[in-house]
Design an enzyme around this catalytic site. Structure first.
Site, PDB file in Angstrom:
ATOM      1  N   GLU A 112     -20.673  14.433 -53.767  1.00 21.66           N
ATOM      2  CA  GLU A 112     -21.462  13.184 -53.755  1.00 21.66           C
ATOM      3  C   GLU A 112     -20.821  12.135 -52.848  1.00 21.66           C
ATOM      4  O   GLU A 112     -20.350  11.088 -53.296  1.00 21.66           O
ATOM      5  CB  GLU A 112     -21.650  12.643 -55.176  1.00 21.66           C
ATOM      6  CG  GLU A 112     -22.501  13.565 -56.022  1.00 21.66           C
ATOM      7  CD  GLU A 112     -22.841  13.022 -57.411  1.00 21.66           C
ATOM      8  OE1 GLU A 112     -22.104  12.160 -57.897  1.00 21.66           O
ATOM      9  OE2 GLU A 112     -23.851  13.467 -57.984  1.00 21.66           O
ATOM     10  N   GLU A 126     -26.134  20.646 -58.597  1.00 24.74           N
ATOM     11  CA  GLU A 126     -26.038  19.987 -59.907  1.00 24.74           C
ATOM     12  C   GLU A 126     -27.430  19.568 -60.338  1.00 24.74           C
ATOM     13  O   GLU A 126     -28.153  18.932 -59.557  1.00 24.74           O
ATOM     14  CB  GLU A 126     -25.162  18.726 -59.854  1.00 24.74           C
ATOM     15  CG  GLU A 126     -23.690  18.972 -59.717  1.00 24.74           C
ATOM     16  CD  GLU A 126     -22.875  17.679 -59.815  1.00 24.74           C
ATOM     17  OE1 GLU A 126     -23.316  16.726 -60.494  1.00 24.74           O
ATOM     18  OE2 GLU A 126     -21.801  17.640 -59.201  1.00 24.74           O
TER      19      GLU A 126
HETATM   20  C1  BGP Z   1     -22.416  13.829 -60.828  1.00 26.33           C
HETATM   21  C2  BGP Z   1     -21.006  14.313 -60.631  1.00 26.33           C
HETATM   22  C3  BGP Z   1     -20.477  15.207 -61.694  1.00 26.33           C
HETATM   23  C4  BGP Z   1     -21.078  14.984 -63.046  1.00 26.33           C
HETATM   24  C5  BGP Z   1     -22.519  14.655 -63.094  1.00 26.33           C
HETATM   25  C6  BGP Z   1     -23.039  14.132 -64.401  1.00 26.33           C
HETATM   26  O1  BGP Z   1     -22.510  12.516 -60.403  1.00 26.33           O
HETATM   27  O2  BGP Z   1     -20.859  14.992 -59.416  1.00 26.33           O
HETATM   28  O3  BGP Z   1     -19.094  15.215 -61.625  1.00 26.33           O
HETATM   29  O4  BGP Z   1     -20.289  14.673 -64.066  1.00 26.33           O
HETATM   30  O5  BGP Z   1     -22.897  13.718 -62.113  1.00 26.33           O
HETATM   31  O6  BGP Z   1     -22.622  12.811 -64.557  1.00 26.33           O
HETATM   32  P1  BGP Z   1     -21.966  12.272 -65.874  1.00 26.33           P
HETATM   33  O7  BGP Z   1     -20.853  13.208 -66.178  1.00 26.33           O
HETATM   34  O8  BGP Z   1     -21.503  10.920 -65.561  1.00 26.33           O
HETATM   35  O9  BGP Z   1     -23.028  12.285 -66.894  1.00 26.33           O
END
Ligand code: BGP
Length: 487
Positions: free
Chosen positions: A190, A383
């Site tokens: 990201e 993701e």
């Molecule tokens: C993205 C990241 C991840 C992840 C996911 C979910 O932004 O790349 O590392 O954790 O989001 O976000 P969160 O864990 O804050 O719910």
């Protein structure tokens, strides 16, 4: 309706990130990383992620280094994947994954500047071999929000151009050592995070309240773009078969109304928060709208002409992104919705998760079509998933997460529809394969996994792993090559 299925060799699996699940933060010679200083705050309002949750300023960083007190540094223990990887990889296979996207901890490989930790290399090889043995292909991210502490303390992370060379030194080691285990690589996770947080996105610590902070974030980002371009070149030199991508948090947003003013506002929002990043890694040129925006914001970047050549000469091999939600943008947004890192308005047609993330499977199809139309590069969704505060049901010995099944089913169907539209897509890894510590809130109880882990926000619990109903369902989807999505 025709039952669409995945194309041949489609990568279907789950994702994770070293800092969020490995634990063992000081084992076998690992150095500290910036993630080891992020802490869980039990009083955090889940729906209001303020900047302090993802950014450390000079004062708060000094405070956490000098006075760690009894802060809950949840990343330090994660879910102990470091020691339990064999069992976890068996579970990955059991839920039908043929692909696992994860990251390598730079601070494990290089605990100090210029020092290579052979134990870490040997350890990762064991993990990667176990994936191979279980028929699981890897997608590896070089840097996922966990810069080595030395990089931050000596150079202020990517705020300094020196970080470019440091990153390449590290990348050279891991690409050379692990090239036979992995074809698909990613530079930064990201990369658009840096415009919101120099600490999380670029390993930099900014002075609180400084007028030039936004300029510094974009300067760090420029250095990351150069590092990203150089690592494409490096990967190809090490092995022409390696594919190097970059990873963005895809931002999808709709005009708040059909008023042309709102359409324009939304376009500007997407330009700055989304389109710019894909342009930089695909075409390697600062778009006009961004140069204009920098002027408006009084942001003056130091860009050396050789950088521009490097950027242009080394586009990514494929485009990858995370996609969780969408929002709306317009001239006068009555209400703001909370979101991962991008804040937009509430869409009356969509439902949201407990954390306010608006669920929009059709948006994924729109994003995929937009990107493919623009760049004609293969896509990989690395993701996508839903975070829910959920508990194992001891009585029935299960976790019936039908909401996750619905979420994944609708997104996967839209992915297949996008492929039917003509988009080339290499794979999809859900966030996450297994419950781990959240990136934004550092909670364990914000669970995304197909596999449950018995640990709480304080690291208490047996650590036992169990397959959720979504994991069993995922296996049926994998086994039927997607056909069962349509039942
Ligand atoms: C993205 C990241 C991840 C992840 C996911 C979910 O932004 O790349 O590392 O954790 O989001 O976000 P969160 O864990 O804050 O719910």
């Amino acid at each position: 309706m025709k039952k669409l299925t995945f194309p041949s060799k489609f990568l279907l699996g789950g994702a994770a990130a070293a800092n969020q699940y490995e634990g063992a933060f000081d084992a076998d010679g690992k150095g500290l990383s910036i993630a080891d200083f992020k802490f869980y705050d039990p009083n955090l309002d889940r729906k209001k992620i303020n900047i302090d949750a993802i950014e450390f300023f000079e004062d708060s960083f000094a405070e956490v280094l000098q006075n760690p007190g009894d802060k809950i540094f949840a990343y330090r223990w994660g879910i102990d994947f470091y020691n339990r990887y064999e069992e976890d990889i068996k579970h990955f296979k059991a839920v039908g994954m043929n692909c696992f996207r994860t990251s390598i901890a730079w601070s494990r490989i290089m605990p100090e500047e210029g020092v290579i930790n052979q134990k870490a290399i040997a350890h990762y090889k064991k993990i990667f071999q176990a994936c191979k043995d279980n028929g699981i292909e890897l997608v590896l991210t070089l840097s996922h929000y966990d810069y080595p502490l030395w990089l931050t303390q000596k150079y202020n992370g990517f705020l300094s151009p020196v970080a470019i060379d440091k990153f390449l030194e590290y990348a050279k080691v891991v690409l050379t050592e692990f090239k036979s285990y992995c074809t698909y690589w990613l530079g930064f996770n990201e990369i658009n995070m840096t415009s919101h947080s120099a600490y999380t996105g670029a390993g930099g610590v900014l002075p609180r309240g400084d007028k030039k902070n936004q300029q510094m974030r974009y300067q760090a980002l420029h250095h990351q773009f150069v590092a990203q371009a150089k690592v494409v070149k490096l990967a190809h030199e090490i092995d022409p078969n390696l594919k190097m991508g970059s990873m963005m948090a895809a931002v999808q947003s709709y005009p708040a109304t059909c008023n042309p003013q709102d359409v324009l506002e939304n376009q500007k929002f997407l330009h700055v928060n989304n389109d710019f990043y894909f342009e930089m890694v695909c075409r390697g040129e600062y778009p006009q709208y961004m140069l204009k925006w920098f002027k408006e914001k009084d942001i003056n970047l130091k860009i050396n002409p050789a950088d521009l050549e490097v950027l242009k000469a080394n586009p990514v091999d494929y485009l990858s992104f995370s996609y969780y939600m969408s929002s709306i943008m317009g001239k006068e947004l009555a209400e703001n919705s909370s979101g991962n890192i991008f804040f937009g308005g509430k869409n009356p047609y969509l439902k949201a998760s407990e954390w306010g993330w608006q669920i929009d499977p059709i948006g994924l199809r729109v994003v995929m079509n937009n990107l493919y139309d623009r760049y004609q590069k293969p896509l990989m969704i690395v993701e996508n998933g839903i975070g829910v505060d959920e508990k194992w049901d001891d009585k029935n010995d299960q976790l019936n997460d039908e909401y996750r099944i619905d979420y994944l089913k609708e997104h996967l169907k839209n992915l297949l529809l996008a492929i039917e539209d003509g988009v080339e897509c290499l794979g999809y890894t859900t966030w996450t394969a297994i419950d781990l510590i959240s990136a934004s809130t550092k909670e364990m109880s914000k669970r995304y996994g197909l596999i449950y882990v018995d640990l709480d926000d304080y690291g208490q619990g047996t650590g036992a792993r169990k397959i959720k109903e979504s994991g069993k369902w995922f296996k049926t989807i994998a086994d039927s090559n997607g056909e069962k999505l349509w039942d």
